[in-house]
Scaffold this motif. Structure first.
Motif, PDB file in Angstrom:
ATOM      1  N   TYR B  44      -7.493  -1.715  -2.957  1.00 29.61           N
ATOM      2  CA  TYR B  44      -6.101  -1.413  -2.579  1.00 29.61           C
ATOM      3  C   TYR B  44      -5.529  -2.469  -1.646  1.00 29.61           C
ATOM      4  CZ  TYR B  44      -5.165   3.103  -4.713  1.00 29.61           C
ATOM      5  OH  TYR B  44      -4.895   4.087  -5.620  1.00 29.61           O
ATOM      6  N   SER B  45      -6.401  -3.052  -0.802  1.00 29.20           N
ATOM      7  CA  SER B  45      -5.882  -4.022   0.165  1.00 29.20           C
ATOM      8  C   SER B  45      -5.376  -5.282  -0.531  1.00 29.20           C
ATOM      9  CB  SER B  45      -6.948  -4.358   1.211  1.00 29.20           C
ATOM     10  OG  SER B  45      -7.964  -5.164   0.642  1.00 29.20           O
ATOM     11  N   PHE B  46      -5.766  -5.462  -1.802  1.00 28.70           N
ATOM     12  CA  PHE B  46      -5.302  -6.641  -2.556  1.00 28.70           C
ATOM     13  C   PHE B  46      -4.248  -6.274  -3.595  1.00 28.70           C
ATOM     14  CE2 PHE B  46      -9.460  -8.157  -1.037  1.00 28.70           C
ATOM     15  CZ  PHE B  46      -9.055  -9.334  -0.442  1.00 28.70           C
ATOM     16  N   LEU B  47      -3.645  -5.079  -3.461  1.00 28.56           N
ATOM     17  CA  LEU B  47      -2.611  -4.695  -4.425  1.00 28.56           C
ATOM     18  C   LEU B  47      -1.226  -4.877  -3.805  1.00 28.56           C
ATOM     19  CD1 LEU B  47      -4.217  -1.495  -5.966  1.00 28.56           C
ATOM     20  CD2 LEU B  47      -4.136  -3.798  -6.920  1.00 28.56           C
ATOM     21  N   THR B  48      -0.208  -4.671  -4.647  1.00 33.80           N
ATOM     22  CA  THR B  48       1.170  -4.833  -4.195  1.00 33.80           C
ATOM     23  C   THR B  48       1.716  -3.500  -3.717  1.00 33.80           C
ATOM     24  OG1 THR B  48       1.424  -6.515  -5.891  1.00 33.80           O
ATOM     25  CG2 THR B  48       3.433  -5.671  -4.914  1.00 33.80           C
ATOM     26  N   LYS B  49       2.416  -3.536  -2.584  1.00 34.27           N
ATOM     27  CA  LYS B  49       3.017  -2.322  -2.026  1.00 34.27           C
ATOM     28  C   LYS B  49       4.141  -1.821  -2.919  1.00 34.27           C
ATOM     29  CE  LYS B  49       5.928  -1.229   2.047  1.00 34.27           C
ATOM     30  NZ  LYS B  49       6.886  -0.337   1.447  1.00 34.27           N
ATOM     31  N   ARG B  52       8.419   2.860  -0.788  1.00 34.31           N
ATOM     32  CA  ARG B  52       8.195   4.253  -0.401  1.00 34.31           C
ATOM     33  C   ARG B  52       6.796   4.759  -0.677  1.00 34.31           C
ATOM     34  NH1 ARG B  52      13.157   5.182   0.745  1.00 34.31           N
ATOM     35  NH2 ARG B  52      14.865   4.741  -0.665  1.00 34.31           N
ATOM     36  N   GLY B  53       5.790   3.973  -0.386  1.00 29.62           N
ATOM     37  CA  GLY B  53       4.409   4.459  -0.491  1.00 29.62           C
ATOM     38  C   GLY B  53       3.844   4.282  -1.877  1.00 29.62           C
ATOM     39  N   GLY B  54       2.523   4.213  -1.953  1.00 25.22           N
ATOM     40  CA  GLY B  54       1.891   3.992  -3.246  1.00 25.22           C
ATOM     41  C   GLY B  54       1.690   2.509  -3.501  1.00 25.22           C
ATOM     42  N   VAL B  55       1.039   2.199  -4.635  1.00 27.50           N
ATOM     43  CA  VAL B  55       0.747   0.796  -4.943  1.00 27.50           C
ATOM     44  C   VAL B  55       1.145   0.466  -6.378  1.00 27.50           C
ATOM     45  CG1 VAL B  55      -1.166   0.476  -3.354  1.00 27.50           C
ATOM     46  CG2 VAL B  55      -1.595   1.464  -5.599  1.00 27.50           C
ATOM     47  N   ILE B  56       1.427  -0.814  -6.582  1.00 27.61           N
ATOM     48  CA  ILE B  56       1.614  -1.327  -7.933  1.00 27.61           C
ATOM     49  C   ILE B  56       0.347  -2.123  -8.246  1.00 27.61           C
ATOM     50  CG2 ILE B  56       3.036  -2.811  -9.404  1.00 27.61           C
ATOM     51  CD1 ILE B  56       5.286  -2.315  -7.294  1.00 27.61           C
ATOM     52  N   TRP B  57      -0.204  -1.962  -9.440  1.00 27.37           N
ATOM     53  CA  TRP B  57      -1.474  -2.604  -9.767  1.00 27.37           C
ATOM     54  C   TRP B  57      -1.282  -4.065 -10.120  1.00 27.37           C
ATOM     55  CZ3 TRP B  57      -6.447  -0.859  -9.225  1.00 27.37           C
ATOM     56  CH2 TRP B  57      -6.559   0.460  -8.759  1.00 27.37           C
ATOM     57  N   GLU B  58      -0.871  -4.842  -9.107  1.00 29.30           N
ATOM     58  CA  GLU B  58      -0.737  -6.280  -9.270  1.00 29.30           C
ATOM     59  C   GLU B  58      -1.418  -6.929  -8.090  1.00 29.30           C
ATOM     60  OE1 GLU B  58       3.345  -7.603  -9.516  1.00 29.30           O
ATOM     61  OE2 GLU B  58       3.615  -6.252 -11.230  1.00 29.30           O
ATOM     62  N   PHE B  59      -2.209  -7.967  -8.342  1.00 35.77           N
ATOM     63  CA  PHE B  59      -2.921  -8.625  -7.256  1.00 35.77           C
ATOM     64  C   PHE B  59      -1.935  -9.235  -6.273  1.00 35.77           C
ATOM     65  CE2 PHE B  59      -4.727 -12.421  -5.313  1.00 35.77           C
ATOM     66  CZ  PHE B  59      -5.865 -11.894  -4.741  1.00 35.77           C
ATOM     67  N   SER B  60      -2.228  -9.069  -4.995  1.00 42.76           N
ATOM     68  CA  SER B  60      -1.350  -9.639  -3.981  1.00 42.76           C
ATOM     69  C   SER B  60      -2.127  -9.837  -2.686  1.00 42.76           C
ATOM     70  CB  SER B  60      -0.167  -8.704  -3.743  1.00 42.76           C
ATOM     71  OG  SER B  60       0.421  -8.997  -2.500  1.00 42.76           O
ATOM     72  N   LEU B  61      -1.811 -10.898  -1.990  1.00 42.43           N
ATOM     73  CA  LEU B  61      -2.432 -11.142  -0.686  1.00 42.43           C
ATOM     74  C   LEU B  61      -1.485 -10.750   0.439  1.00 42.43           C
ATOM     75  CD1 LEU B  61      -4.209 -14.569  -1.252  1.00 42.43           C
ATOM     76  CD2 LEU B  61      -5.304 -12.372  -0.769  1.00 42.43           C
ATOM     77  N   SER B  62      -0.368 -10.090   0.077  1.00 47.04           N
ATOM     78  CA  SER B  62       0.690  -9.901   1.069  1.00 47.04           C
ATOM     79  C   SER B  62       0.248  -9.025   2.230  1.00 47.04           C
ATOM     80  CB  SER B  62       1.953  -9.354   0.418  1.00 47.04           C
ATOM     81  OG  SER B  62       1.683  -8.120  -0.176  1.00 47.04           O
ATOM     82  N   ALA B  63      -0.717  -8.109   1.999  1.00 50.71           N
ATOM     83  CA  ALA B  63      -1.167  -7.256   3.106  1.00 50.71           C
ATOM     84  C   ALA B  63      -1.835  -8.106   4.182  1.00 50.71           C
ATOM     85  CB  ALA B  63      -2.119  -6.183   2.599  1.00 50.71           C
ATOM     86  N   TRP B 275       0.507   1.244   1.878  1.00 46.90           N
ATOM     87  CA  TRP B 275      -0.912   1.490   1.634  1.00 46.90           C
ATOM     88  C   TRP B 275      -1.746   0.203   1.620  1.00 46.90           C
ATOM     89  CZ3 TRP B 275      -1.223   5.894  -2.574  1.00 46.90           C
ATOM     90  CH2 TRP B 275      -0.517   7.014  -2.110  1.00 46.90           C
ATOM     91  N   PRO B 276      -1.311  -0.846   0.926  1.00 42.51           N
ATOM     92  CA  PRO B 276      -2.144  -2.053   0.941  1.00 42.51           C
ATOM     93  C   PRO B 276      -2.374  -2.578   2.355  1.00 42.51           C
ATOM     94  CG  PRO B 276      -0.491  -2.224  -0.761  1.00 42.51           C
ATOM     95  CD  PRO B 276      -0.148  -1.000   0.037  1.00 42.51           C
ATOM     96  N   PHE B 277      -1.335  -2.504   3.193  1.00 41.30           N
ATOM     97  CA  PHE B 277      -1.512  -2.994   4.555  1.00 41.30           C
ATOM     98  C   PHE B 277      -2.475  -2.110   5.337  1.00 41.30           C
ATOM     99  CE2 PHE B 277      -0.295  -3.324   9.053  1.00 41.30           C
ATOM    100  CZ  PHE B 277      -0.625  -4.653   9.228  1.00 41.30           C
ATOM    101  N   GLY B 278      -2.349  -0.774   5.140  1.00 42.15           N
ATOM    102  CA  GLY B 278      -3.283   0.147   5.789  1.00 42.15           C
ATOM    103  C   GLY B 278      -4.709  -0.140   5.347  1.00 42.15           C
ATOM    104  N   ALA B 279      -4.866  -0.411   4.039  1.00 41.31           N
ATOM    105  CA  ALA B 279      -6.196  -0.709   3.507  1.00 41.31           C
ATOM    106  C   ALA B 279      -6.718  -2.015   4.091  1.00 41.31           C
ATOM    107  CB  ALA B 279      -6.131  -0.786   1.983  1.00 41.31           C
ATOM    108  N   ALA B 280      -5.849  -3.017   4.194  1.00 41.38           N
ATOM    109  CA  ALA B 280      -6.266  -4.307   4.732  1.00 41.38           C
ATOM    110  C   ALA B 280      -6.684  -4.165   6.192  1.00 41.38           C
ATOM    111  CB  ALA B 280      -5.132  -5.329   4.608  1.00 41.38           C
ATOM    112  N   ALA B 281      -5.888  -3.404   6.964  1.00 44.33           N
ATOM    113  CA  ALA B 281      -6.234  -3.198   8.374  1.00 44.33           C
ATOM    114  C   ALA B 281      -7.580  -2.472   8.476  1.00 44.33           C
ATOM    115  CB  ALA B 281      -5.138  -2.409   9.089  1.00 44.33           C
TER     116      ALA B 281
END
Lengths: 344, 305
Positions: B44-49, B52-63, B275-281
């Motif tokens: 999840y930490s590598f997914l796209t935010k 309003r919550g939840g994730v999109i299943w696309e790789f992202s380093l933005s978190a 969520w991705p940011f929470g997962a990354a943290a």
């Protein structure tokens, strides 16, 4: 919480949710300290439907929980106005068919066709009221009809202010204070909003919604953002607090009972909504929570004191009441950024 | 079981056939309830935010980008080092470190005292240590809040005794958070140290004393090294949960300044809905904890050599 406790709590919740899926059950996701337990018991007595209830303390927390997988375990929730619009947009709400609610006609005309749910396709009115702030009059006796109390407080109140842990309400009140439109995408206005909150934060003692009344009653806070009825309850619990209707304006809200998508007990949910549209029943919520119902004919069931209660009567010089606006994604991203900076 | 012990096999040899399976329940539990969630969090930490919550299943380093780089209010300034989250982590580490230090200062003498009692009074002392922990942590934290508030019993008492002229501001301060953490985790320090001191052979101290070693040298050169596994275990048991605590900062600190736990909670439950940011943290926190534990494992294995 230790991992063991978390695990046990998780198991217990699963068991409860599993039980709630049976017939004659209703699973409610509701604000804290809002609906009287006797009313739920009355509903069970009348219909034979057993009610289980979980509570939340912010619209955003409720949305997050539903999106994190709790959708399908609750039948109804009680989101505020702007959150109904967001939830409908997210596809979290089921549609109530025309004629499905036998008491639909009881809804007050002004609340039938509302901007956040045109034609009331997903929701019925629950309670409405306002959000501003209250001040302990033993601590400060000056003018409180101004948002300066929160954002630029007098020395007596500085460092003794509780602010709701709710982005929507804080941003809306701050926008009223600055005289800028909500969800403005003007960069200078957004910077001003950020600067205002950064500066005001130094005068705030705590963030919290479910504690908003208790900190005023206990004296931990001398002023605090609060909902009007919650403030009235605090006053009745003995706090010398006065609810303010600032000249700059204040936040108006309406909570609504919504039919959730994938409700495990859809029929029970409809029965519950019809039950809450009976004037006598919804009046019981109003008498307890001290807000206002949106249903015709509640007058005779209401506590007469409610009508004259100061928390329900904006003075002549009160500013306009404003609903919280739903921002577009770009502006919301800036709002989130401002909020994180505020809390860091 | 029929093999018995009469044929010269050791007790553990008796169970040789099943030994490999004894850990199976643990592996299943850990795998299912720990490894899978942690892996999910990593993904999840590598997914796209999603808005309003939840994730999109696309790789992202933005978190991770958000954690490290400050791109201004509107996200289009040139990136600078983001101090916000480093500050939050620093604050949490300082709080957890402080709680560990205070727990050690109070826990070590307490454990020493208990371990040197006669065997049946020991039981009573240990029992007394655990009594407060029969009550849920949330309730204990709320009670603490009642005790230390401006017009709570602590302040009222000190005012009444004339020790104070004005109530001392405790609630909603970092000190209150410190107090809450320290109080919550004290037994986690006392019990492991107690276990170590209990096994300590006091003949060693007597021998040192006979050889004219001063008391503090005995403590520093003999007792502390001998009970150090208990001290290290206690420190870890206090430091690690303190690092992720959110009840104490929320209730006693007024939720005004985030600690790591509340920052992560906010991403999933609160207004931010990232969520991705929470997962990354969470992953960064997990890495920190792993580093601490690695040091411990190293220290342990050095001791064995």
């Amino acid at each position: 919480m230790t991992p063991i406790k978390t695990l046990l709590a998780g198991t217990a919740m699963t068991l409860i949710a599993g039980g709630a899926a049976a017939d004659g059950q209703l699973s409610v996701y509701h604000w804290f300290e809002y609906i009287p337990q006797e009313l739920l018991e009355k509903f069970t007595a009348e219909t034979g439907i057993a009610v289980t209830m979980d509570t939340y303390d912010s619209n955003e927390g409720m949305l997050a929980s539903l999106k994190a997988g709790r959708l399908g375990s609750y039948d109804v929730a009680v989101p505020g106005d702007y959150m109904v619009e967001i939830m409908a947009g997210e596809g979290l709400l089921d549609t109530i068919a025309e004629g499905e609610l036998s008491n639909f006609g009881n809804i007050e005309a002004q609340w039938v066709d509302v901007a956040f749910d045109p034609g009331r396709q997903h929701s019925i009115p629950y309670q409405w009221g306002s959000t501003s702030f209250s001040v302990n009059r033993d601590v400060y006796s000056g003018d409180i009809a101004t948002t300066d109390i929160i954002f630029n407080p007098p020395a007596e109140l500085a460092g003794k202010i509780n602010v709701l842990d709710s982005q929507g309400e804080v941003m809306a009140l701050a926008s009223l204070h600055l005289g800028i439109p909500q969800c403005s995408n003007d960069r200078d206005q957004l910077r001003a909003l950020d600067a205002l909150l950064q500066e005001a934060k130094g005068n705030w003692a705590s963030f919290g919604s479910d504690i908003a009344k208790d900190v005023l009653v206990s004296g931990d806070a001398a002023a605090g953002m609060i909902y009007n009825g919650f403030s009235a309850k605090g006053r009745e619990e003995g706090a010398n607090i006065e609810y303010a209707f600032p000249r700059q304006g204040y936040v108006v809200w309406m909570d609504n009972v919504v039919l959730l998508k994938d409700a495990p007990n859809r029929d029970s949910a409809i029965a519950f909504m019809d039950f809450l549209l009976e004037p006598e029943n919804i009046a019981a919520v109003t008498n307890y929570a001290q807000y206002a119902a949106g249903v015709n004919g509640v007058g005779e069931f209401l506590d007469p004191a409610l009508a004259t209660m100061p928390e329900n009567n904006p003075g002549a010089d009160a500013g306009p009441g404003a609903f919280i606006a739903v921002c577009d994604e770009a502006t919301q991203r800036v709002y989130d950024q401002i909020w994180t900076r505020l809390r860091s | 079981m029929a093999a018995g012990t009469g044929n010269g096999r050791t007790i553990s040899g008796t169970f040789a056939a099943v030994r490999g399976w004894l850990l199976l329940p643990s592996w299943l539990t850990i795998g299912f309830f720990l490894l899978i969630p942690v892996l999910l969090m990593l993904v999840y930490s590598f997914l796209t935010k999603e808005f309003r919550g939840g994730v999109i299943w696309e790789f992202s380093l933005s978190a991770y980008d958000q954690f490290l780089f400050d791109r201004g209010l509107f996200g289009d300034d040139p990136p600078r080092i983001e101090w916000t989250y480093i500050t939050i982590f620093g604050r949490s580490i300082a709080q957890a470190g402080g709680a560990t230090l205070f727990c050690l200062l109070i826990g070590f003498p307490t454990a020493f005292f208990i371990a040197t009692r006669s065997s049946h009074t020991k039981v009573i002392w240990l029992f007394l240590i655990t009594i407060p922990y029969w009550v849920n942590l949330l309730i204990r934290t709320v009670s603490m809040k009642f005790l230390i508030r401006d017009n709570g019993p602590l302040n009222e008492g000190l005012l009444w005794l004339g020790i104070l002229d004005d109530p001392v501001k405790l609630i909603n301060t970092n000190f209150a958070v410190q107090l809450g953490l320290f109080y919550s985790y004290l037994p986690f320090m006392v019990l492991p140290i107690y276990a170590s001191v209990e096994r300590y052979n006091f003949v060693l101290s007597e021998a040192a004393s006979d050889l004219y070693a001063p008391k503090w040298v005995i403590l520093r050169r003999i007792i502390i090294p001998a009970v150090s596994p208990g001290i290290i275990a206690g420190c870890i048991l206090v430091f690690v949960p303190s690092l992720g605590a959110f009840l104490a900062p929320d209730l006693l600190g007024g939720a005004k300044t985030f600690m790591i736990g509340s920052l992560i909670e906010e991403q999933f439950k609160g207004n931010a809905g990232n969520w991705p940011f929470g997962a990354a943290a969470s992953m960064i926190l997990l890495s920190l904890v792993l580093i601490v534990l690695t040091f411990y494992a190293r220290a342990q294995s050095r001791d064995q050599v």
